[in-house]
Design a protein around this motif. Structure first.
Motif, mmCIF file in Angstrom:
data_model
loop_
_atom_site.group_PDB
_atom_site.id
_atom_site.type_symbol
_atom_site.label_atom_id
_atom_site.label_comp_id
_atom_site.label_asym_id
_atom_site.label_seq_id
_atom_site.Cartn_x
_atom_site.Cartn_y
_atom_site.Cartn_z
ATOM 1 N N GLY A 275 0.809 -1.209 0.000
ATOM 2 C CA GLY A 275 0.000 0.000 0.000
ATOM 3 C C GLY A 275 0.842 1.258 0.000
ATOM 4 O O GLY A 275 0.515 2.246 -0.670
ATOM 5 N N ILE A 276 1.917 1.250 0.736
ATOM 6 C CA ILE A 276 2.853 2.382 0.739
ATOM 7 C C ILE A 276 3.444 2.595 -0.651
ATOM 8 O O ILE A 276 3.472 3.703 -1.188
ATOM 9 N N MET A 277 3.898 1.491 -1.255
ATOM 10 C CA MET A 277 4.575 1.593 -2.537
ATOM 11 C C MET A 277 3.620 1.923 -3.673
ATOM 12 O O MET A 277 4.055 2.414 -4.717
ATOM 13 N N ASN A 278 2.311 1.687 -3.505
ATOM 14 C CA ASN A 278 1.346 2.128 -4.511
ATOM 15 C C ASN A 278 1.548 3.600 -4.848
ATOM 16 O O ASN A 278 1.568 4.002 -6.016
ATOM 17 N N GLY A 279 1.671 4.420 -3.812
ATOM 18 C CA GLY A 279 1.828 5.853 -4.029
ATOM 19 C C GLY A 279 3.209 6.224 -4.526
ATOM 20 O O GLY A 279 3.362 7.011 -5.465
ATOM 21 N N ILE A 280 4.234 5.665 -3.895
ATOM 22 C CA ILE A 280 5.608 6.009 -4.261
ATOM 23 C C ILE A 280 5.906 5.591 -5.701
ATOM 24 O O ILE A 280 6.487 6.350 -6.481
ATOM 25 N N ASP A 281 5.497 4.390 -6.068
ATOM 26 C CA ASP A 281 5.740 3.918 -7.439
ATOM 27 C C ASP A 281 5.023 4.789 -8.467
ATOM 28 O O ASP A 281 5.541 5.028 -9.561
ATOM 29 N N ALA A 282 3.810 5.237 -8.128
ATOM 30 C CA ALA A 282 3.055 6.052 -9.082
ATOM 31 C C ALA A 282 3.750 7.372 -9.369
ATOM 32 O O ALA A 282 3.746 7.858 -10.508
ATOM 33 N N VAL A 283 4.370 7.970 -8.350
ATOM 34 C CA VAL A 283 5.085 9.239 -8.555
ATOM 35 C C VAL A 283 6.383 9.000 -9.313
ATOM 36 O O VAL A 283 6.735 9.766 -10.215
ATOM 37 N N THR A 284 7.103 7.935 -8.979
ATOM 38 C CA THR A 284 8.359 7.668 -9.683
ATOM 39 C C THR A 284 8.098 7.280 -11.140
ATOM 40 O O THR A 284 8.887 7.621 -12.031
ATOM 41 N N THR A 285 6.994 6.596 -11.410
ATOM 42 C CA THR A 285 6.635 6.286 -12.789
ATOM 43 C C THR A 285 6.300 7.568 -13.552
ATOM 44 O O THR A 285 6.724 7.761 -14.701
ATOM 45 N N ALA A 286 5.540 8.452 -12.928
ATOM 46 C CA ALA A 286 5.157 9.713 -13.579
ATOM 47 C C ALA A 286 6.371 10.548 -13.940
ATOM 48 O O ALA A 286 6.360 11.279 -14.935
ATOM 49 N N THR A 287 7.433 10.457 -13.149
ATOM 50 C CA THR A 287 8.631 11.270 -13.375
ATOM 51 C C THR A 287 9.745 10.495 -14.072
ATOM 52 O O THR A 287 10.862 10.989 -14.189
ATOM 53 N N PHE A 288 9.435 9.284 -14.533
ATOM 54 C CA PHE A 288 10.391 8.451 -15.284
ATOM 55 C C PHE A 288 11.622 8.132 -14.448
ATOM 56 O O PHE A 288 12.739 8.048 -14.961
#
Length: 424
Positions: free
Chosen positions: A266-279
């Motif tokens: 659940g924590i990484m859901n958010g972190i991964d989404a931001v890192t994906t958005a910023t490549f």
């Protein structure tokens, strides 16, 4: 900038884009990128191998975040319907007590140099340590630009490992990589030092590469939430009950690996989404986070407690290896626009934002789990996807989704029935 945008989700895409462009003061190039002019196949072919096309994610913005006293809009690229809504909701709850406070230890990465077939491993370790100053100088000769910007190799350590292939001496280079993720810099240093390590140890160097357990690059975030902000909307559970159930959920995760794995996901859901958005490299952050969680038996990365005033205190700690320079971000126009929206000035600031996002995601998920249940909100958002899969035309999607939610029948067969009924 004010990140609190009530009703943002009700606006159409064009209106949302205009709001974000105005509040984040986006450049014309960033606005154009958000309008669909992203990664073309020719450029994609320079980033990866065997390219045959490109894949797009929805790019969303999480609202309500206040981090270290500053409001931020947070770009997120993710296919799961509930992630952005949960992050925004968690940020709104934290906002009442001032939002999130962060602390980052600094952008230090570790490179490992593995030496094998050593006759005197413990003495060899000592020889490596005695040569620390010379090794640091040699490492820093590999990247004078990084050194000129205040970074570079700062420390050399060594360990003797007892393995099933015999003793090994493993040398660590601790490198301040400044605002880069740092993989290329530390790998280059490790390779340059390999001959010297062989000379010092009398062994053979095999692996020389970074470690993704970036425990010299820790990001922390915390927030405080009053119980009244946690109460169920229908009044069945009061805020104190929800608060205590969230603390119990945290204790469950600390005591059970099966629960801890889902807690951290659940924590990484958010972190991964931001890192994906910023490549950025979400895989490196995932590897480091889970390795950090497993140091003493797998444990949750966040914790929930009750302070002397009865408020819920939420905190998180994890390694975050992130960059604002270098990497692939500049190669993807939409990722560049996402970085403009995020508006961070350094890798440390970026890491603090990611820790706050992970905590917001987790606390919103826990609140749902211990109250109405995770499926209530998730399936309400998922209902639109079901309606589209059933062939609903655009003007009927919302109505069909609302009907299925009201009937508690979010299924494709019911969606198909409603498409036929409402299309007559």
């Amino acid at each position: 900038m004010d990140s609190r945008i009530p009703g943002f989700y009700k606006e159409d895409i064009d209106a949302r884009r205009e709001i974000v462009a105005e509040r984040a003061d986006l450049s014309d190039d960033a606005v154009a990128a958000l309008d669909g002019r992203g990664l073309d196949p020719v450029r994609a072919d320079t980033i990866s191998e065997n390219v045959i096309g490109t894949l797009e994610y929805p790019l969303s913005v999480a609202t309500n975040f206040r981090i270290d006293g500053e409001d931020r809009l947070v770009p997120m690229a993710v296919e799961e319907t509930s992630v952005v809504a949960a992050a925004s909701y968690g940020a709104r709850m934290a906002r009442e007590r001032g939002g999130f406070t962060t602390q980052v230890t600094g952008p230090r990465m570790i490179a490992q140099i593995q030496a094998v077939d050593i006759a005197d491993p413990f003495a060899a370790k000592q020889r490596v340590l005695e040569a620390e100053d010379d090794l640091i100088d040699l490492a820093n000769e590999q990247d004078p630009v990084l050194v000129d910007h205040g970074g570079g190799c700062e420390e050399v350590t060594a360990r003797v490992l007892d393995t099933d292939r015999g003793p090994m001496v493993v040398t660590h280079l601790v490198v301040n990589v400044q605002d880069a993720m740092g993989g290329n810099a530390v790998n280059t240093m490790a390779e340059a030092l390999a001959p010297e390590i062989e000379s010092l140890t009398g062994g053979d160097v095999e692996l020389r590469i970074l470690s993704n357990l970036a425990d010299r690059r820790i990001a922390r975030a915390r927030c405080t939430i009053p119980p009244e902000s946690l109460a169920e909307d229908d009044g069945e559970l009061d805020g104190a009950t929800v608060r205590d159930r969230m603390v119990d959920a945290g204790a469950f995760a600390r005591s059970d690996t099966y629960r801890a794995a889902t807690h951290n996901k659940g924590i990484m859901n958010g972190i991964d989404a931001v890192t994906t958005a910023t490549f950025n490299d979400w895989r490196a952050i995932e590897a480091g986070a889970h390795a950090y969680a497993a140091r003493d038996g797998y444990a949750p990365l966040s914790n929930y407690e009750v302070d002397a005033d009865g408020d819920l205190v939420c905190s998180i700690e994890l390694p975050i290896q992130i960059g604002t320079v270098g990497g692939a971000t500049q190669l993807q126009p939409v990722a560049g626009a996402a970085m403009e929206i995020l508006d961070v000035d350094s890798a440390d600031e970026f890491a603090g934002v990611l820790a706050a996002v992970g905590l917001a995601q987790n606390l919103a998920g826990l609140r749902a789990l211990v109250s109405e249940g995770i499926q209530h909100g998730h399936m309400s958002l998922h209902a639109k996807n079901i309606a589209i899969q059933a062939g609903a035309p655009g003007h009927l999607v919302d109505e069909i989704a609302e009907r299925m939610v009201a009937e508690d029948a979010i299924r494709e067969d019911r969606a198909t029935e409603l498409v036929d009924e409402l299309s007559e």
